[in-house]
Write an enzyme that holds these catalytic residues in place. Structure first.
Site, PDB file in Angstrom:
ATOM      1  CG  ASP A 118      -1.858  -8.589   7.437  1.00 28.83           C
ATOM      2  OD1 ASP A 118      -0.726  -8.087   7.423  1.00 28.83           O
ATOM      3  OD2 ASP A 118      -2.699  -8.354   6.538  1.00 28.83           O
TER       4      ASP A 118
ATOM      5  CB  CYS B  53      -0.899   0.038   1.236  1.00 20.70           C
ATOM      6  SG  CYS B  53      -1.950  -1.412   1.414  1.00 20.70           S
TER       7      CYS B  53
ATOM      8  CB  VAL C 228      -3.104  -8.259  -0.692  1.00 24.65           C
ATOM      9  CG1 VAL C 228      -2.527  -9.658  -0.580  1.00 24.65           C
ATOM     10  CG2 VAL C 228      -2.499  -7.537  -1.894  1.00 24.65           C
TER      11      VAL C 228
ATOM     12  CG  ASN D  69       3.395  -0.702   2.554  1.00 20.49           C
ATOM     13  OD1 ASN D  69       2.831  -1.684   2.096  1.00 20.49           O
ATOM     14  ND2 ASN D  69       4.486  -0.179   2.008  1.00 20.49           N
ATOM     15  N   GLY D  70       2.333  -3.389   4.682  1.00 23.98           N
ATOM     16  CA  GLY D  70       3.085  -4.617   4.926  1.00 23.98           C
ATOM     17  C   GLY D  70       2.207  -5.825   5.076  1.00 23.98           C
TER      18      GLY D  70
ATOM     19  CG  LEU E 237      -2.442  -4.169  -4.154  1.00 20.88           C
ATOM     20  CD1 LEU E 237      -3.070  -3.903  -5.514  1.00 20.88           C
ATOM     21  CD2 LEU E 237      -1.011  -4.640  -4.329  1.00 20.88           C
TER      22      LEU E 237
ATOM     23  NE  ARG F  54      25.503  -0.363 -15.473  1.00 21.86           N
ATOM     24  CZ  ARG F  54      26.778  -0.629 -15.232  1.00 21.86           C
ATOM     25  NH1 ARG F  54      27.111  -1.753 -14.624  1.00 21.86           N
ATOM     26  NH2 ARG F  54      27.722   0.207 -15.614  1.00 21.86           N
TER      27      ARG F  54
ATOM     28  CB  THR G  32      24.677  -1.862  -9.866  1.00 22.91           C
ATOM     29  OG1 THR G  32      24.390  -3.197 -10.257  1.00 22.91           O
ATOM     30  CG2 THR G  32      24.452  -1.702  -8.377  1.00 22.91           C
TER      31      THR G  32
END
Length: 561
Positions: free
Chosen positions: A97, A2, A52, A75-76, A50, A340, A337
């Site tokens: 949860d 979220c 879930v 969020n989690g 979101l 990329r 990195t």
């Protein structure tokens, strides 16, 4: 997954400030709520959802009848919320949860709350009865959290920095937006004015320590001792447990699959467990690469072996290059990195969102840091130094690979799950003798590979496939992705600009045209925020000028063989 956002003590009109909350709308495409705090007219929460778990009662901030003075925005995913309910006799009002956070806090305070949560989380907890605000973030920072706190007590908190940088306060833009440290919680006093003062910042968990919640884990105790067979068995048990607990979802589960060891192990164990609990849809696996890239070919083999519904996303140089700016905007970093590797992950996430109904996405992040998977670990001066480096990498994951994995998936409204970063699994692996964990016989992650050798989960050539950096494996062997990027960028950045780079960007000055190009884009969106990246990711113990594995001697000699 979220998007959370909150302000305390705002001097500006909240209806104007809340426009900043919309900058993270991608994190929660299902619903949005903006809520003022009763009695504090300049304090508010914003939440992008979101859905879930508990699609009916999952909106936030979460408030329950039993604790009307508590407000939670988080969020989690908390994987042990049912075990905690059983252990402590909690009476839940919803199926969410995260509701367990309210009950744990009421029972034992913030220290016990943060320590007992088995999962990934970033949360803001408001206690209006005691006038306290609490912030907390999981051990590895799998879920992101940023904050800004001004000298006069205005606090802004958000899942991503982009939701804070344009906040107004006392006629000026807010400064000092910074990431909230993983494995920490912060206690702040809430004044009647809505302003806050920080009381303490506490580290509640270190990656080497067995977590407090292990006492109520589904795998209670393991055989002790460091004989090889016991260790291998424990690794298999804990890794399978890490995947099993992450099956908690009311939305379709999928898995990223590069064909490397880490994602292949995750996909194979995931599919096995989905069959065991009779999930009635096939596992969708997703690979990305250029035509005939090593990753595509390897992922194809794995998918055929495990029997997943496999999707291949093929992209070309132009599509990759065109995505650079939006990727940097999503990431909020200029690390070479990270950028990329993020391009491929961003494009495959875009495909998943548009073309499939998979929302909960498993991935292999964290394994390289934990199990010493990077090529440069072959050059470690001693097992002890390799172990120290492994811990350093884990502590910095939130700046690099975990940041990449979160932002590239969240940009497309997907939720990422990373079993290799399970608290119990990582603390056990780090407790093993240093000499057990180093590369052996020229092969990195030797112990992890050995542990699954007799399982028949994967083809032998995949189980023992050498390390291939994701940003390299998605291109061809003849020309790597980093070479393609550099060839393009060479034409975009003038030599004179690079010569004067240290004057223009004195902090982390770009040393190559590629890093200069990324820095320019970063500064366009996040001017003056270069301190978000303390240093570039680079290999150690080798004279490397580029983070790509393909530039290291060990990789070249292996490729030549």
């Amino acid at each position: 997954m979220c998007g959370i956002w909150a302000l305390f003590g705002s001097d500006e009109c909240l209806s104007v400030q809340c426009l900043s909350a919309m900058k993270i709308a991608h994190r929660g495409p299902d619903a949005f709520r903006f809520e003022n705090v009763n009695g504090f007219t300049n304090c508010c929460f914003g939440f992008h959802r979101l859905a879930v778990v508990d699609q009916l009662y999952g909106m936030q901030p979460i408030r329950v009848k039993k604790f009307p003075y508590l407000w939670l925005c988080y969020n989690g995913e908390i994987y042990n919320f049912k075990q905690l309910q059983k252990q402590f006799g909690f009476e839940y009002q919803t199926l969410v949860d995260g509701e367990v956070i309210l009950h744990l806090y009421n029972r034992g305070g913030i220290e016990q709350t943060a320590s007992m949560l088995d999962g990934v989380f970033a949360f803001i907890l408001l206690d209006t009865a005691n006038r306290k605000v609490f912030l907390a973030r999981d051990t590895y920072g799998v879920r992101p959290l940023f904050k800004v706190l001004t000298d006069d007590g205005f606090l802004g908190v958000c899942s991503e920095a982009k939701g804070l940088i344009n906040l107004k306060h006392s006629t000026s833009l807010c400064s000092k937006v910074e990431p909230f440290l993983p494995g920490h919680y912060e206690v702040l006093d809430l004044k009647p004015s809505g302003k806050v003062t920080s009381v303490e910042l506490v580290k509640f968990h270190s990656c080497k320590d067995e977590p407090l919640h292990a006492a109520c884990d589904t795998v209670e105790s393991l055989p002790s001792g460091f004989d090889l067979e016991t260790v291998k068995s424990n690794i298999r048990i804990l890794f399978e447990n890490a995947v099993r607990k992450r099956l908690m979802a009311h939305r379709r589960i999928g898995c990223l699959l590069s064909g490397g060891l880490d994602s292949s192990l995750v996909a194979a164990v995931l599919l096995k467990l989905m069959k065991e609990i009779n999930i009635n849809y096939p596992l969708q696996t997703f690979a990305i690469g250029m035509e005939n890239s090593p990753d595509l070919l390897a992922a194809r083999k794995v998918a055929a072996h495990i029997g997943s519904e496999h999707h291949e996303v093929i992209f070309n140089c132009e599509e990759g290059i065109q995505a650079i700016e939006e990727v940097i905007f999503s990431l909020e970093t200029y690390d070479i990195t990270t950028i990329r590797a993020s391009i491929g992950m961003y494009l495959v996430s875009k495909y998943i969102r548009k073309k499939t109904d998979s929302v909960v996405i498993f991935s292999g992040e964290g394994s390289d840091e934990l199990t010493q998977g990077y090529i440069y670990f072959h050059k470690a001066p001693s097992p002890e130094e390799a172990a120290e480096e492994s811990e350093r990498l884990l502590k910095e994951l939130y700046l690099f690979d975990v940041l990449r994995a979160d932002r590239t998936t969240a940009a497309h409204g997907l939720e990422l799950r990373v079993p290799f970063l399970d608290h119990r699994f990582t603390s056990y692996y780090l407790s093993l003798p240093a000499e057990l964990r180093i590369p052996k016989n020229g092969i990195e992650k030797y112990l992890l590979r050995q542990s699954f050798e007799d399982s028949n989960l994967l083809p032998k050539e995949i189980l023992w496939r050498p390390k291939e950096a994701f940003s390299d494996g998605i291109a061809s062997v003849k020309k790597s992705w980093f070479s393609i990027l550099q060839d393009y960028i060479d034409q975009q950045v003038d030599d004179l600009l690079l010569e004067k780079a240290a004057e223009k960007y004195p902090f982390n000055p770009p040393k190559t045209k590629e890093s200069y190009y990324y820095r320019q884009i970063f500064e366009k969106h996040y001017s003056g925020r270069s301190s978000w990246l303390p240093h570039y990711w680079m290999p150690r113990w080798v004279k490397a000028t580029d983070p790509s594995a393909r530039t290291l001697k060990h990789y070249k000699s292996a490729a030549q063989e």
